[in-house]
Write a protein that holds these residues in place. Sequence first.
Motif, PDB file in Angstrom:
ATOM      1  N   ARG A   1       9.532   3.030  33.490  1.00 40.32           N
ATOM      2  CA  ARG A   1      10.556   4.059  33.333  1.00 40.32           C
ATOM      3  C   ARG A   1      11.162   4.437  34.691  1.00 40.32           C
ATOM      4  NH1 ARG A   1       9.711   9.106  29.366  1.00 40.32           N
ATOM      5  NH2 ARG A   1       8.746   7.353  28.307  1.00 40.32           N
ATOM      6  N   GLN A   2      10.290   4.656  35.679  1.00 36.93           N
ATOM      7  CA  GLN A   2      10.796   5.021  36.991  1.00 36.93           C
ATOM      8  C   GLN A   2      11.561   3.871  37.634  1.00 36.93           C
ATOM      9  OE1 GLN A   2      10.489   8.231  38.282  1.00 36.93           O
ATOM     10  NE2 GLN A   2      12.116   7.400  39.607  1.00 36.93           N
ATOM     11  N   ALA A   3      11.107   2.637  37.403  1.00 37.23           N
ATOM     12  CA  ALA A   3      11.829   1.479  37.936  1.00 37.23           C
ATOM     13  C   ALA A   3      13.221   1.377  37.320  1.00 37.23           C
ATOM     14  CB  ALA A   3      11.029   0.201  37.662  1.00 37.23           C
ATOM     15  N   THR A   4      13.340   1.693  36.041  1.00 34.85           N
ATOM     16  CA  THR A   4      14.643   1.673  35.364  1.00 34.85           C
ATOM     17  C   THR A   4      15.568   2.723  35.968  1.00 34.85           C
ATOM     18  OG1 THR A   4      13.620   0.921  33.300  1.00 34.85           O
ATOM     19  CG2 THR A   4      15.797   1.952  33.137  1.00 34.85           C
ATOM     20  N   ILE A   5      15.055   3.931  36.144  1.00 38.08           N
ATOM     21  CA  ILE A   5      15.854   5.013  36.718  1.00 38.08           C
ATOM     22  C   ILE A   5      16.257   4.689  38.151  1.00 38.08           C
ATOM     23  CG2 ILE A   5      15.782   7.433  37.450  1.00 38.08           C
ATOM     24  CD1 ILE A   5      13.959   7.938  34.995  1.00 38.08           C
ATOM     25  N   ASP A   6      15.296   4.183  38.952  1.00 36.90           N
ATOM     26  CA  ASP A   6      15.605   3.834  40.347  1.00 36.90           C
ATOM     27  C   ASP A   6      16.680   2.753  40.424  1.00 36.90           C
ATOM     28  OD1 ASP A   6      13.721   5.645  41.187  1.00 36.90           O
ATOM     29  OD2 ASP A   6      12.163   4.147  41.584  1.00 36.90           O
ATOM     30  N   PHE A   7      16.627   1.793  39.518  1.00 37.82           N
ATOM     31  CA  PHE A   7      17.609   0.702  39.490  1.00 37.82           C
ATOM     32  C   PHE A   7      19.010   1.256  39.258  1.00 37.82           C
ATOM     33  CE2 PHE A   7      19.979  -2.497  37.013  1.00 37.82           C
ATOM     34  CZ  PHE A   7      19.927  -3.573  37.880  1.00 37.82           C
ATOM     35  N   ILE A   8      19.132   2.178  38.306  1.00 37.86           N
ATOM     36  CA  ILE A   8      20.441   2.776  38.008  1.00 37.86           C
ATOM     37  C   ILE A   8      20.935   3.598  39.199  1.00 37.86           C
ATOM     38  CG2 ILE A   8      21.656   4.440  36.542  1.00 37.86           C
ATOM     39  CD1 ILE A   8      19.719   3.614  34.263  1.00 37.86           C
ATOM     40  N   ILE A   9      20.060   4.397  39.768  1.00 43.77           N
ATOM     41  CA  ILE A   9      20.471   5.272  40.874  1.00 43.77           C
ATOM     42  C   ILE A   9      20.874   4.462  42.112  1.00 43.77           C
ATOM     43  CG2 ILE A   9      19.673   7.055  42.484  1.00 43.77           C
ATOM     44  CD1 ILE A   9      20.251   8.043  39.645  1.00 43.77           C
TER      45      ILE A   9
END
Length: 222
Positions: free
Chosen positions: A207-215
Motif C-alpha cells: 500500500r505504501q509503495a503504491t502511494i509513494d509511486f503516485i506521489i
Amino acid sequence: MSDTIEQWFEEILKLDAEGNKMTEKQSKILQAAIDVFAEKGYAASSTSEIAQRAGVAEGTIFRHYKTKKDLLLSIVAPVMAKLIAPFVLRDFSKVLDAEFESYESFLRALIDNRIEFLKRHMNVLRIMIQEIPFHSELQQQFQNVVLAQVLERLGKIVSKFQAEGHLIALPPETIIRLTASTVMGYVFIRTFYGEREGAIWDDEFERQATIDFIIRGLGTKQ
C-alpha cells in the motif's frame, strides 16, 4: 445467498424505475442469475442452470425476460443507474468531503474506502467487470451514470491540491486517470491475489509503495 447480495436486492426492489416491486419469482431468478454470472461469466452461463438454482421452470425465465441478455441487463443496468452511482458517491463522500493536508493522506483514505466497497459488493461488481467490456449498452450506462459523476467530484479534489501546490500542473483528468489506474491495480491484485491463502503479501508495504509511486510521479517537491 450472501448478506451482500440481499442488501443489493433490497435496494433494487426499493428503487425500481417503474416504482413497482418485483414478483417473488423475478427476485429469485435475478438472485440466481447474479450467483451464476459471477461464478461462470455471462457467456458460460445457461438459463437452465439459472432456473434450477432459482427453483423455477426455465420457461418461467423467458416469460419475464425474452433473452439471456435481457436478464443480464435487468441486473446490471438498474444496479448502475440506481445503485452504483449513489453508492459510489455516498461512500466517496466520506473521503471527498473530508479535509486532507496532503494528496498522500487523501490516497490512503481513498484506498481504504475502495477496499471496503469491494468487500461489500464483490459479486455484482465481478459481473460488471466481466461484462462491461463486451456490451455496448453497459458501457454507455457506465459512462453516463457512473463516470460522469465520479470524475466531476474527483476533478474538484485534484484542482484543490494543485492550487495548494501538492500536485504538478497536468490536466486534472490526466492526474485522475494515472491515480485511478495505479490504485485500482493495487486494490484488485490485493483482492484477488493478496488475500489468497498462502499468498506472499505484505499489505502495508504494498500500500505504501503504491502511494509513494503516485506521489513521486505526480507530486511536487515541497
